[in-house]
Design a protein around this motif. Sequence first.
Motif, PDB file in Angstrom:
ATOM      1  N   ASP A   1      41.977  25.876  57.718  1.00 14.50           N
ATOM      2  CA  ASP A   1      42.814  26.453  58.778  1.00 14.50           C
ATOM      3  C   ASP A   1      43.174  27.900  58.491  1.00 14.50           C
ATOM      4  OD1 ASP A   1      42.782  24.127  60.230  1.00 14.50           O
ATOM      5  OD2 ASP A   1      44.682  23.369  59.442  1.00 14.50           O
ATOM      6  N   LYS A   2      43.073  28.308  57.227  1.00 16.58           N
ATOM      7  CA  LYS A   2      43.443  29.673  56.824  1.00 16.58           C
ATOM      8  C   LYS A   2      42.219  30.563  56.583  1.00 16.58           C
ATOM      9  CE  LYS A   2      47.576  27.850  54.533  1.00 16.58           C
ATOM     10  NZ  LYS A   2      48.507  28.206  55.608  1.00 16.58           N
ATOM     11  N   VAL A   3      41.021  30.044  56.881  1.00 18.32           N
ATOM     12  CA  VAL A   3      39.779  30.760  56.593  1.00 18.32           C
ATOM     13  C   VAL A   3      39.110  31.186  57.898  1.00 18.32           C
ATOM     14  CG1 VAL A   3      37.467  30.526  55.582  1.00 18.32           C
ATOM     15  CG2 VAL A   3      39.433  29.513  54.425  1.00 18.32           C
ATOM     16  N   SER A   4      38.617  32.447  57.952  1.00 11.23           N
ATOM     17  CA  SER A   4      37.918  32.925  59.145  1.00 11.23           C
ATOM     18  C   SER A   4      36.500  32.352  59.202  1.00 11.23           C
ATOM     19  CB  SER A   4      37.849  34.456  59.141  1.00 11.23           C
ATOM     20  OG  SER A   4      36.928  34.901  58.146  1.00 11.23           O
ATOM     21  N   GLN A   5      35.873  32.487  60.382  1.00 11.11           N
ATOM     22  CA  GLN A   5      34.520  31.970  60.574  1.00 11.11           C
ATOM     23  C   GLN A   5      33.521  32.637  59.622  1.00 11.11           C
ATOM     24  OE1 GLN A   5      33.932  29.420  62.669  1.00 11.11           O
ATOM     25  NE2 GLN A   5      31.818  29.334  61.950  1.00 11.11           N
ATOM     26  N   GLU A   6      33.618  33.950  59.458  1.00  8.43           N
ATOM     27  CA  GLU A   6      32.702  34.682  58.575  1.00  8.43           C
ATOM     28  C   GLU A   6      32.939  34.304  57.122  1.00  8.43           C
ATOM     29  OE1 GLU A   6      29.572  37.037  57.504  1.00  8.43           O
ATOM     30  OE2 GLU A   6      30.183  36.376  59.500  1.00  8.43           O
ATOM     31  N   GLN A   7      34.194  34.154  56.731  1.00  6.53           N
ATOM     32  CA  GLN A   7      34.504  33.716  55.364  1.00  6.53           C
ATOM     33  C   GLN A   7      33.950  32.320  55.113  1.00  6.53           C
ATOM     34  OE1 GLN A   7      38.792  34.207  55.643  1.00  6.53           O
ATOM     35  NE2 GLN A   7      38.764  35.967  54.257  1.00  6.53           N
ATOM     36  N   PHE A   8      34.029  31.470  56.126  1.00  5.18           N
ATOM     37  CA  PHE A   8      33.514  30.104  56.009  1.00  5.18           C
ATOM     38  C   PHE A   8      32.011  30.118  55.760  1.00  5.18           C
ATOM     39  CE2 PHE A   8      31.493  26.503  58.260  1.00  5.18           C
ATOM     40  CZ  PHE A   8      31.979  25.459  57.481  1.00  5.18           C
ATOM     41  N   ARG A   9      31.275  30.909  56.554  1.00 13.62           N
ATOM     42  CA  ARG A   9      29.818  30.975  56.398  1.00 13.62           C
ATOM     43  C   ARG A   9      29.444  31.496  55.012  1.00 13.62           C
ATOM     44  NH1 ARG A   9      25.607  34.543  57.003  1.00 13.62           N
ATOM     45  NH2 ARG A   9      23.656  33.631  57.796  1.00 13.62           N
ATOM     46  N   ASN A  10      30.095  32.552  54.547  1.00 11.14           N
ATOM     47  CA  ASN A  10      29.803  33.103  53.221  1.00 11.14           C
ATOM     48  C   ASN A  10      30.149  32.108  52.114  1.00 11.14           C
ATOM     49  OD1 ASN A  10      28.827  35.562  54.158  1.00 11.14           O
ATOM     50  ND2 ASN A  10      30.842  36.515  54.162  1.00 11.14           N
TER      51      ASN A  10
ATOM     52  N   LYS B   1      33.543  26.361  62.533  1.00 10.09           N
ATOM     53  CA  LYS B   1      33.692  25.554  61.315  1.00 10.09           C
ATOM     54  C   LYS B   1      34.045  24.089  61.589  1.00 10.09           C
ATOM     55  CE  LYS B   1      38.216  27.753  60.792  1.00 10.09           C
ATOM     56  NZ  LYS B   1      39.009  28.693  60.002  1.00 10.09           N
ATOM     57  N   ASN B   2      34.865  23.820  62.607  1.00 10.59           N
ATOM     58  CA  ASN B   2      35.227  22.439  62.914  1.00 10.59           C
ATOM     59  C   ASN B   2      34.035  21.647  63.450  1.00 10.59           C
ATOM     60  OD1 ASN B   2      37.901  22.703  62.099  1.00 10.59           O
ATOM     61  ND2 ASN B   2      38.589  23.354  64.113  1.00 10.59           N
ATOM     62  N   THR B   3      33.261  22.285  64.346  1.00 15.76           N
ATOM     63  CA  THR B   3      32.068  21.639  64.887  1.00 15.76           C
ATOM     64  C   THR B   3      31.030  21.426  63.790  1.00 15.76           C
ATOM     65  OG1 THR B   3      32.452  22.714  67.019  1.00 15.76           O
ATOM     66  CG2 THR B   3      30.255  21.813  66.644  1.00 15.76           C
TER      67      THR B   3
END
Length: 240
Positions: free
Chosen positions: A215-224, A160-162
């Motif tokens: 900062d409180k969100v997972s990679q999969e949650q971010f993509r969705n 997510k940061n990249t």
Amino acid sequence: MVSRYLPIFIILSLIAEILGTVGGFGSSVFFVPVANFFFDFQSVLGITALYHLSSNISKIAIFKKGFDKKIVLFLGIPAIIFVSIGAYFSKYFNPKILTYILGSFLVILSSLFLIFKKLKVNPDKKNAIIGGALSGLSAGLLGTGGAIRGITLSAFKLNKNTFIATSAIIDLGVDSTRAVIYFFNGYMHKHDLYLVPILLVISVLGTWIGKKILDKVSQEQFRNFVLILILGIGIISLVF
């Protein structure tokens, strides 16, 4: 007109910046519809370009730890070339028709990725170039191309940061280019310039709040979340 409703405009702009940061593709996808309630379409293009410049600088400063140089090159150069074309021809097209086309495209594409979880676009140079060209053209014509860039970047499965840093660097080049063309098209007006320092503060604050949420969100949650936001943008584009 906006001075009477300035507090409402500021709150909505801050929400747009937070959502744009959390979504990873910039605030213009939300800011443009908000600004359309307060300004004529050409003024919206001019204000958005200036606002987005400060917004992208804020994101680069806050998410500076990582960006993908190859994607910046292969997606960014076509985006800058095609935003120039879109910005120049923006005065010749009916924005309503273009908005409906963009909305349909976003609804179909985001729905496919949400329904078919294993569906993916090959993260290769060809798709990066196509995504860059389409996002740049959309940014020039409609004031926003972040959703298309978000769909393209999601194919590369960046962390997510990249994702956010890469998107912001590309967007900085896109916004710098279209701001010059919008200026010569006469889209930037002296009576609107008082908004620039206000929007600068909003961009920094909104990016900081968005970073805290991420900062409180997972990679999969971010993509969705990215895909759901893009679906929502597409639906709003078609309804309003």
